[in-house]
Design a protein around this motif. Structure first.
Motif, PDB file in Angstrom:
ATOM      1  N   PHE A  76      14.713  10.402   2.917  1.00 47.33           N
ATOM      2  CA  PHE A  76      13.798  10.943   1.908  1.00 47.33           C
ATOM      3  C   PHE A  76      12.547  10.078   1.819  1.00 47.33           C
ATOM      4  CE2 PHE A  76      17.800  12.646  -0.361  1.00 47.33           C
ATOM      5  CZ  PHE A  76      17.765  13.807   0.389  1.00 47.33           C
ATOM      6  N   ARG A  77      12.718   8.773   1.874  1.00 52.57           N
ATOM      7  CA  ARG A  77      11.569   7.871   1.826  1.00 52.57           C
ATOM      8  C   ARG A  77      10.697   8.030   3.079  1.00 52.57           C
ATOM      9  NH1 ARG A  77      10.837   4.501  -2.046  1.00 52.57           N
ATOM     10  NH2 ARG A  77      12.474   4.027  -3.569  1.00 52.57           N
ATOM     11  N   LYS A  78      11.336   8.205   4.219  1.00 56.56           N
ATOM     12  CA  LYS A  78      10.582   8.408   5.452  1.00 56.56           C
ATOM     13  C   LYS A  78       9.787   9.705   5.400  1.00 56.56           C
ATOM     14  CE  LYS A  78       9.381   7.265   9.636  1.00 56.56           C
ATOM     15  NZ  LYS A  78       8.550   6.071   9.887  1.00 56.56           N
ATOM     16  N   SER A  79      10.367  10.730   4.812  1.00 57.20           N
ATOM     17  CA  SER A  79       9.669  12.005   4.655  1.00 57.20           C
ATOM     18  C   SER A  79       8.418  11.829   3.802  1.00 57.20           C
ATOM     19  CB  SER A  79      10.610  13.030   4.023  1.00 57.20           C
ATOM     20  OG  SER A  79       9.952  14.263   3.817  1.00 57.20           O
ATOM     21  N   ILE A  80       8.554  11.087   2.699  1.00 56.13           N
ATOM     22  CA  ILE A  80       7.422  10.829   1.809  1.00 56.13           C
ATOM     23  C   ILE A  80       6.376   9.985   2.506  1.00 56.13           C
ATOM     24  CG2 ILE A  80       6.749   9.592  -0.288  1.00 56.13           C
ATOM     25  CD1 ILE A  80       9.533  10.432  -1.426  1.00 56.13           C
ATOM     26  N   GLU A  81       6.827   8.996   3.246  1.00 54.06           N
ATOM     27  CA  GLU A  81       5.907   8.125   3.982  1.00 54.06           C
ATOM     28  C   GLU A  81       5.113   8.909   5.027  1.00 54.06           C
ATOM     29  OE1 GLU A  81       6.419   4.746   7.450  1.00 54.06           O
ATOM     30  OE2 GLU A  81       7.820   4.696   5.761  1.00 54.06           O
ATOM     31  N   THR A  82       5.760   9.892   5.627  1.00 52.35           N
ATOM     32  CA  THR A  82       5.100  10.691   6.660  1.00 52.35           C
ATOM     33  C   THR A  82       4.100  11.668   6.072  1.00 52.35           C
ATOM     34  OG1 THR A  82       7.148  10.534   7.948  1.00 52.35           O
ATOM     35  CG2 THR A  82       5.525  12.135   8.688  1.00 52.35           C
ATOM     36  N   LEU A  83       4.422  12.226   4.895  1.00 50.56           N
ATOM     37  CA  LEU A  83       3.518  13.176   4.234  1.00 50.56           C
ATOM     38  C   LEU A  83       3.655  12.996   2.723  1.00 50.56           C
ATOM     39  CD1 LEU A  83       1.516  15.529   4.535  1.00 50.56           C
ATOM     40  CD2 LEU A  83       3.467  17.091   4.425  1.00 50.56           C
ATOM     41  N   ALA A  84       2.672  12.346   2.120  1.00 49.38           N
ATOM     42  CA  ALA A  84       2.757  11.966   0.709  1.00 49.38           C
ATOM     43  C   ALA A  84       2.800  13.170  -0.233  1.00 49.38           C
ATOM     44  CB  ALA A  84       1.582  11.071   0.335  1.00 49.38           C
ATOM     45  N   THR A  85       2.322  14.324   0.208  1.00 47.26           N
ATOM     46  CA  THR A  85       2.304  15.511  -0.648  1.00 47.26           C
ATOM     47  C   THR A  85       3.551  16.387  -0.489  1.00 47.26           C
ATOM     48  OG1 THR A  85       1.046  16.705   1.048  1.00 47.26           O
ATOM     49  CG2 THR A  85      -0.207  15.613  -0.686  1.00 47.26           C
ATOM     50  N   TYR A  86       4.519  15.937   0.292  1.00 47.71           N
ATOM     51  CA  TYR A  86       5.731  16.730   0.523  1.00 47.71           C
ATOM     52  C   TYR A  86       6.667  16.538  -0.674  1.00 47.71           C
ATOM     53  CZ  TYR A  86       9.277  19.067   3.386  1.00 47.71           C
ATOM     54  OH  TYR A  86      10.203  19.958   3.886  1.00 47.71           O
ATOM     55  N   TYR A  87       6.425  17.316  -1.730  1.00 43.71           N
ATOM     56  CA  TYR A  87       7.032  17.037  -3.030  1.00 43.71           C
ATOM     57  C   TYR A  87       8.552  17.221  -3.058  1.00 43.71           C
ATOM     58  CZ  TYR A  87       7.470  22.034  -4.061  1.00 43.71           C
ATOM     59  OH  TYR A  87       7.837  23.358  -4.034  1.00 43.71           O
ATOM     60  N   VAL A  88       9.105  18.077  -2.187  1.00 42.98           N
ATOM     61  CA  VAL A  88      10.555  18.299  -2.239  1.00 42.98           C
ATOM     62  C   VAL A  88      11.321  17.022  -1.891  1.00 42.98           C
ATOM     63  CG1 VAL A  88      10.459  20.780  -1.803  1.00 42.98           C
ATOM     64  CG2 VAL A  88      10.547  19.182   0.127  1.00 42.98           C
ATOM     65  N   ALA A  89      10.705  16.143  -1.097  1.00 44.69           N
ATOM     66  CA  ALA A  89      11.363  14.873  -0.771  1.00 44.69           C
ATOM     67  C   ALA A  89      11.408  13.967  -1.998  1.00 44.69           C
ATOM     68  CB  ALA A  89      10.644  14.188   0.382  1.00 44.69           C
TER      69      ALA A  89
END
Length: 231
Positions: free
Chosen positions: A131-144
């Protein structure tokens, strides 16, 4: 033509459930997955201009999504089989992640989906990392952000959940799921503090209590001085 391909992939006695895809499963998959299942090489030509060269490895992600669906509806199977299906989802998605280019547009989604699979497979640390990697990859990916905050809340770490929600709202202020979590968790840092009112209001009662104590001490001292020095 698509149904013919589906039928040809089925294993005798299993109706395509384990080795192939059922029509119901394919209908739930993204369009690029449907194309990859029907005609993989033609799909590469169609989707590579949109998704990039990683599309050549994306059929593993499609199979991972399918195993996720199979695990989610496995209510009547033993726990061990359900955990096995989550594990197969992780295995397939991991292949696509490891084969992806750093700028692959679906990389945040892949980490999010693998995180969900890890979480359901009771591998909390791996889920948190994805989940943190998802956020790190795209900061606006709110579902993560939602998934990570829910993970923390489930494990009694509401302070961390509030921080995650606040950061998510900084990037996606209109995300309804984050706004709902903000209400459920109470006041958070960052943007939500401005909505909840000035922070000093929480300190007001303490300052009033201190003032009362000081006044009482002065009154007591005055009374004591009066007794010691009678007129």
């Amino acid at each position: 033509m698509l149904l013919v391909l589906l039928n040809s992939s089925k294993v005798a006695g299993q109706e395509g459930f384990y080795e192939g895809y059922s029509p119901q499963e394919i209908a739930m998959l993204p369009e690029y997955c449907q194309d990859l299942i029907a005609a993989r090489f033609q799909a590469h030509k169609k989707w590579e201009p949109v998704l990039g060269p990683t599309v050549k490895h994306l059929h593993h992600y499609c199979l991972g999504l399918t195993w996720m669906m199979r695990a989610q509806r496995a209510f009547s199977v033993p726990e061990q089989e359900r955990m096995s299906r989550w594990g197969k989802a992780v295995h397939e998605i991991t292949y696509s992640i490891n084969s992806a280019t750093p700028d692959f547009v679906l990389l945040p989604e892949l980490h999010y989906k693998r995180g969900i699979s890890y979480q359901n497979g009771k591998r909390t640390r791996e889920a948190e990392a994805d989940f943190r990697k998802s956020i790190e990859t795209l900061a606006t990916y709110y579902v993560a952000y939602v998934a990570l905050a829910e993970l923390y809340r489930k494990n009694g770490r509401n302070d961390l959940a509030r921080d995650v929600v606040a950061k998510g709202l900084n990037h996606s202020p209109d995300a309804k799921q984050l706004l709902r979590l903000q209400q459920e968790l109470g006041r958070t840092g960052g943007t939500s503090d401005r909505k909840a009112g000035p922070r000093r209001s929480n300190d007001e009662p303490n300052r009033i209590d201190d003032q009362d104590k000081e006044k009482k001490l002065r009154d007591d001292k005055a009374a004591s001085d009066g007794r010691d020095n009678p007129k």
